[in-house]
Design an enzyme around this catalytic site. Structure first.
Site, PDB file in Angstrom:
ATOM      1  N   SER A 123       9.351   1.341  -1.817  1.00  0.00           N
ATOM      2  CA  SER A 123       8.804   2.644  -2.140  1.00  0.00           C
ATOM      3  C   SER A 123       9.915   3.702  -2.156  1.00  0.00           C
ATOM      4  CB  SER A 123       7.694   2.985  -1.132  1.00  0.00           C
ATOM      5  OG  SER A 123       6.947   4.102  -1.537  1.00  0.00           O
ATOM      6  N   ASP A 237      -0.689  -1.090  -8.091  1.00  0.00           N
ATOM      7  CA  ASP A 237      -0.026  -0.088  -7.257  1.00  0.00           C
ATOM      8  C   ASP A 237      -0.476   1.306  -7.689  1.00  0.00           C
ATOM      9  OD1 ASP A 237       1.753   1.619  -5.937  1.00  0.00           O
ATOM     10  OD2 ASP A 237       3.470   0.294  -6.230  1.00  0.00           O
ATOM     11  N   HIS A 267       0.511  -1.509  -3.291  1.00  0.00           N
ATOM     12  CA  HIS A 267       1.827  -0.892  -3.156  1.00  0.00           C
ATOM     13  C   HIS A 267       2.724  -1.640  -2.170  1.00  0.00           C
ATOM     14  CE1 HIS A 267       4.879   2.149  -3.235  1.00  0.00           C
ATOM     15  NE2 HIS A 267       4.678   2.524  -1.984  1.00  0.00           N
TER      16      HIS A 267
END
Length: 303
Positions: A123, A237, A267
């Site tokens: 991320s 995601d 995610h």
């Protein structure tokens, strides 16, 4: 150095840093560190960069798998995260994350000067990883990116995908990680919400601006990326746009690059359904070990 007789610096949770593994960054802030050291001499160094609002403890399973392969894994809680000092999930300049990562990597390289160095980032940590490797492209044997924050989502005000009702930065103040983002983060919503080291407040406008700037910088850097990388991304995601990973894979000139898409993956793929999480662990460990120097791979095991 603290003045004689001064009270020791404490983590946001009240623990003295004298009792915690840590480094002190260039701004004098204490960053909590974790190390997973193998019993045998390490074959490589692996730095882990965690995502926004979380902490490096969420990467223990990946780190343990790599440790079992005689890799030395290390990480820290970014400024303003977890057990590190700093304004909670806010940063004056995204470059601070990159600077601190390079500092920690340099500390470990000084201790193990002959080992190859890899980065694993998820991320926002993926964005940190990309920009860290771009600053020193010759220093890294490879970069693993799990759902990295690469590209702006044109349908929202931040590089993260957020619920459709968020149309402006003013609304971001009301967007709570505990009530909205954790639902989209992974299958382990309850674990995320009950972890006191995670950040459960709303995203600040200033933080969103830093993320936007980082995404724009990554887009400029992609045409010059030559280092090996592995991209893992779920097509469900809702936070980081998979189109960014596809764009990076297509446009980076690196001769060693791979993109694996997980159908229905959320995610945090490493905390997804058991079969997805296990696949991610195998992809990461296999990809890294295949890129260790040949002399390292030929060392007898258990000797």
């Amino acid at each position: 150095m603290p003045e004689p007789g001064a009270a020791p610096r404490r983590s946001p949770q009240g623990v003295p840093y004298t009792d915690l593994q840590h480094i002190v960054n260039a701004d004098g802030l204490h960053l909590f560190c974790r190390y997973w050291e193998p019993a045998d001499p390490p074959r490589a160094l692996v730095f882990v960069a965690h995502g926004a609002g979380e902490h490096c403890g969420w990467y223990a399973e990946i780190a343990q798998r790599l440790k079992e392969l005689s890799l030395l894994v290390f990480a820290h809680d970014h400024v303003g995260h977890g057990q590190s000092e700093g304004d909670r999930m806010n940063i004056k300049d995204f470059q601070v994350y990159i600077r601190d990562s390079l500092q920690h990597i340099d500390v470990m390289k000084a201790r193990h000067p002959d080992l190859p160095v890899f980065i694993v980032g998820h991320s926002m940590g993926g964005a940190i990883s990309i920009l860290t490797a771009c600053e020193r492209p010759g220093d890294f044997a490879g970069v693993v990116l799990i759902a990295p924050m690469v590209q702006m989502n044109p349908d929202s005000a931040t590089p993260f995908k957020v619920p459709h009702y968020v149309h402006s930065f003013s609304q971001l103040r009301q967007l709570s990680y505990s009530t909205d983002i954790s639902f989209f983060l992974s299958r382990q919503v309850e674990a995320y919400d009950t972890d006191e080291l995670n950040f459960h407040g709303g995203m600040r406008v200033s933080f969103g601006m830093q993320l936007m700037g980082a995404a724009a910088r990554i887009e400029r850097e992609i045409p010059s990326i030559s280092w090996p990388f592995l991209l893992l991304h779920g097509d469900a995601d809702k936070l980081c746009d998979i189109r960014g990973s596809r764009m990076m894979h297509e446009n980076a000139p690196s001769s060693d690059k791979k993109l694996k898409v997980y159908d229905g993956g959320y995610h945090a793929l490493h905390h997804d359904l058991p079969e997805v999480a296990e696949s991610v662990l195998k992809e990461v460990t296999t990809w890294i070990t295949e890129r260790l120097p040949a002399t390292t791979l030929q060392e007898p095991q258990g000797s």
